[in-house]
Write a protein that holds these residues in place. Sequence first.
Motif, PDB file in Angstrom:
ATOM      1  N   SER A   1      31.680 -12.429   1.339  1.00 27.30           N
ATOM      2  CA  SER A   1      32.236 -11.995   0.064  1.00 27.30           C
ATOM      3  C   SER A   1      33.577 -12.656  -0.213  1.00 27.30           C
ATOM      4  CB  SER A   1      32.393 -10.470   0.065  1.00 27.30           C
ATOM      5  OG  SER A   1      32.858 -10.009  -1.176  1.00 27.30           O
ATOM      6  N   ALA A   2      34.323 -12.952   0.842  1.00 25.06           N
ATOM      7  CA  ALA A   2      35.601 -13.645   0.651  1.00 25.06           C
ATOM      8  C   ALA A   2      35.386 -15.058   0.121  1.00 25.06           C
ATOM      9  CB  ALA A   2      36.364 -13.686   1.968  1.00 25.06           C
ATOM     10  N   LEU A   3      34.245 -15.672   0.492  1.00 27.23           N
ATOM     11  CA  LEU A   3      33.935 -17.026   0.026  1.00 27.23           C
ATOM     12  C   LEU A   3      33.333 -17.019  -1.375  1.00 27.23           C
ATOM     13  CD1 LEU A   3      32.292 -18.425   3.303  1.00 27.23           C
ATOM     14  CD2 LEU A   3      34.583 -18.926   2.441  1.00 27.23           C
ATOM     15  N   TYR A   4      32.526 -15.985  -1.676  1.00 29.19           N
ATOM     16  CA  TYR A   4      31.833 -15.892  -2.963  1.00 29.19           C
ATOM     17  C   TYR A   4      32.106 -14.514  -3.574  1.00 29.19           C
ATOM     18  CZ  TYR A   4      29.402 -19.940  -1.081  1.00 29.19           C
ATOM     19  OH  TYR A   4      29.103 -21.163  -0.542  1.00 29.19           O
ATOM     20  N   PRO A   5      33.288 -14.299  -4.115  1.00 30.69           N
ATOM     21  CA  PRO A   5      33.684 -12.962  -4.590  1.00 30.69           C
ATOM     22  C   PRO A   5      32.899 -12.465  -5.790  1.00 30.69           C
ATOM     23  CG  PRO A   5      35.340 -14.607  -5.154  1.00 30.69           C
ATOM     24  CD  PRO A   5      34.376 -15.283  -4.234  1.00 30.69           C
ATOM     25  N   GLN A   6      32.168 -13.332  -6.485  1.00 30.95           N
ATOM     26  CA  GLN A   6      31.402 -12.886  -7.647  1.00 30.95           C
ATOM     27  C   GLN A   6      30.024 -12.350  -7.277  1.00 30.95           C
ATOM     28  OE1 GLN A   6      31.786 -16.597 -10.005  1.00 30.95           O
ATOM     29  NE2 GLN A   6      32.724 -15.310 -11.579  1.00 30.95           N
ATOM     30  N   VAL A   7      29.617 -12.513  -6.036  1.00 31.42           N
ATOM     31  CA  VAL A   7      28.309 -12.042  -5.592  1.00 31.42           C
ATOM     32  C   VAL A   7      28.414 -10.575  -5.189  1.00 31.42           C
ATOM     33  CG1 VAL A   7      26.487 -12.292  -3.859  1.00 31.42           C
ATOM     34  CG2 VAL A   7      27.591 -14.323  -4.832  1.00 31.42           C
ATOM     35  N   SER A   8      27.470  -9.754  -5.657  1.00 32.88           N
ATOM     36  CA  SER A   8      27.427  -8.343  -5.276  1.00 32.88           C
ATOM     37  C   SER A   8      26.282  -8.119  -4.291  1.00 32.88           C
ATOM     38  CB  SER A   8      27.257  -7.450  -6.508  1.00 32.88           C
ATOM     39  OG  SER A   8      26.038  -7.737  -7.175  1.00 32.88           O
ATOM     40  N   PHE A   9      26.307  -6.974  -3.619  1.00 34.97           N
ATOM     41  CA  PHE A   9      25.348  -6.704  -2.549  1.00 34.97           C
ATOM     42  C   PHE A   9      24.737  -5.317  -2.710  1.00 34.97           C
ATOM     43  CE2 PHE A   9      28.721  -9.445  -1.103  1.00 34.97           C
ATOM     44  CZ  PHE A   9      28.056 -10.500  -0.513  1.00 34.97           C
ATOM     45  N   ASP A  10      23.453  -5.233  -2.455  1.00 38.60           N
ATOM     46  CA  ASP A  10      22.740  -3.954  -2.384  1.00 38.60           C
ATOM     47  C   ASP A  10      22.173  -3.863  -0.971  1.00 38.60           C
ATOM     48  OD1 ASP A  10      20.771  -1.934  -2.410  1.00 38.60           O
ATOM     49  OD2 ASP A  10      20.470  -2.152  -4.551  1.00 38.60           O
ATOM     50  N   ILE A  11      22.750  -2.992  -0.139  1.00 37.56           N
ATOM     51  CA  ILE A  11      22.378  -2.891   1.269  1.00 37.56           C
ATOM     52  C   ILE A  11      21.727  -1.544   1.512  1.00 37.56           C
ATOM     53  CG2 ILE A  11      23.204  -2.971   3.651  1.00 37.56           C
ATOM     54  CD1 ILE A  11      25.619  -4.592   2.609  1.00 37.56           C
ATOM     55  N   ARG A  12      20.492  -1.560   2.000  1.00 37.48           N
ATOM     56  CA  ARG A  12      19.748  -0.335   2.265  1.00 37.48           C
ATOM     57  C   ARG A  12      19.429  -0.224   3.755  1.00 37.48           C
ATOM     58  NH1 ARG A  12      19.931   2.686  -2.503  1.00 37.48           N
ATOM     59  NH2 ARG A  12      20.257   1.136  -4.154  1.00 37.48           N
ATOM     60  N   ILE A  13      19.651   0.974   4.301  1.00 38.13           N
ATOM     61  CA  ILE A  13      19.349   1.236   5.705  1.00 38.13           C
ATOM     62  C   ILE A  13      18.009   1.948   5.784  1.00 38.13           C
ATOM     63  CG2 ILE A  13      20.126   2.359   7.810  1.00 38.13           C
ATOM     64  CD1 ILE A  13      22.981   2.168   6.703  1.00 38.13           C
ATOM     65  N   LEU A  14      17.038   1.309   6.430  1.00 36.71           N
ATOM     66  CA  LEU A  14      15.673   1.828   6.499  1.00 36.71           C
ATOM     67  C   LEU A  14      15.129   1.653   7.911  1.00 36.71           C
ATOM     68  CD1 LEU A  14      14.385  -0.022   3.314  1.00 36.71           C
ATOM     69  CD2 LEU A  14      15.056   2.380   3.396  1.00 36.71           C
ATOM     70  N   SER A  15      13.970   2.220   8.158  1.00 36.75           N
ATOM     71  CA  SER A  15      13.265   1.883   9.390  1.00 36.75           C
ATOM     72  C   SER A  15      12.774   0.443   9.277  1.00 36.75           C
ATOM     73  CB  SER A  15      12.086   2.831   9.610  1.00 36.75           C
ATOM     74  OG  SER A  15      11.081   2.593   8.633  1.00 36.75           O
ATOM     75  N   ALA A  16      12.430  -0.166  10.407  1.00 35.92           N
ATOM     76  CA  ALA A  16      11.980  -1.561  10.381  1.00 35.92           C
ATOM     77  C   ALA A  16      10.720  -1.724   9.534  1.00 35.92           C
ATOM     78  CB  ALA A  16      11.736  -2.052  11.809  1.00 35.92           C
ATOM     79  N   ASN A  17       9.788  -0.783   9.637  1.00 34.99           N
ATOM     80  CA  ASN A  17       8.547  -0.864   8.854  1.00 34.99           C
ATOM     81  C   ASN A  17       8.839  -0.822   7.360  1.00 34.99           C
ATOM     82  OD1 ASN A  17       6.714  -1.049  11.000  1.00 34.99           O
ATOM     83  ND2 ASN A  17       6.646   1.160  11.268  1.00 34.99           N
ATOM     84  N   ASP A  18       9.697   0.101   6.948  1.00 32.24           N
ATOM     85  CA  ASP A  18      10.027   0.209   5.526  1.00 32.24           C
ATOM     86  C   ASP A  18      10.800  -1.013   5.045  1.00 32.24           C
ATOM     87  OD1 ASP A  18       8.788   2.638   5.372  1.00 32.24           O
ATOM     88  OD2 ASP A  18      10.620   3.820   5.570  1.00 32.24           O
ATOM     89  N   ALA A  19      11.655  -1.553   5.912  1.00 26.42           N
ATOM     90  CA  ALA A  19      12.431  -2.738   5.536  1.00 26.42           C
ATOM     91  C   ALA A  19      11.514  -3.927   5.264  1.00 26.42           C
ATOM     92  CB  ALA A  19      13.431  -3.078   6.636  1.00 26.42           C
ATOM     93  N   ILE A  20      10.545  -4.139   6.137  1.00 23.36           N
ATOM     94  CA  ILE A  20       9.622  -5.264   5.948  1.00 23.36           C
ATOM     95  C   ILE A  20       8.745  -5.050   4.725  1.00 23.36           C
ATOM     96  CG2 ILE A  20       7.686  -6.505   6.974  1.00 23.36           C
ATOM     97  CD1 ILE A  20      10.463  -7.144   8.152  1.00 23.36           C
TER      98      ILE A  20
END
Length: 302
Positions: free
Chosen positions: A114-133
Amino acid sequence: MQIRSLIYFYELVRAKSMRQAAQRLNVAPTAISRQVANLEHHFGTPLVDRDSRGIRLTAAGELLAERLSRTLRDLDQVAVFIDDLKGLRRGEVKIVTNGALTTSILTPAVASFSALYPQVSFDIRILSANDAIERLVLAEADIALTMFTPAHPDVVERLSGAVENMVIVAPHHPLAKLPHVSLAELAQFPLAIPDESFGARRALEESAAQAGVDLNRLFVTNSIEIQKELGRRGAAALILPALAVAREMALGELCAIPIRGGWQIRARLALSVTRDRSLPFAAAKLLSHLEQHLHDLLGKDG
């Protein structure tokens, strides 16, 4: 046939209700019905069956819904690529991960990116491995960083490495005095472990069953932060990779002890993307950044 008809139909498929689809699109339910009728006229066949319980897709409707999902995702990608060509270099990167990895692995990498590309936003979700895939395959995420990652034909691992789970306890815990811990010794103390949806829990149970050990599962939670806090307070021992508690170990709040007796519990850390999908600029750059970050970590600890 207009693209509006396709969008309305797709929202109806997702909502499974005329009323809910209309609310999401901020239109009247009759507008949804009219657009679906236009599609049915265009294709010359019913797409939706309606009854008192809601809507049900016909075989033709299911076929259209499947192809339409891919088409709309491709259009979203085109919009992102056009932004890239215009030099906007912005957008949102969607990441799915396991809870045990966020603090010490993913968060530092995302922060430095983010320090390199401050205009990029992030959506981070914590899931089980099965749900993530599953999210990755459905193109609801750009990148997955997971442990105990299930194989899937539409997913390719860009980088992977073995990570050993260890006994994690507070420095004042009785087990902290030992150079290594057997599962039998571990069974004498309360544990804080994840629920059965997590691969780490299943691997632990398999090892305990093979060793003939009955574990003291005092705390079961899907929250890594709750596990860490119980560990810091000395209320429970944890089974986690040392990487997952690197910050707490550096602060002297927790320590890691190897498991002995041939019952080591190893997991595979994998950085994955969807096969044959071109990532937009921001996601592709973050993927490269994560690859380097993980290479450095696994080179030291893996």
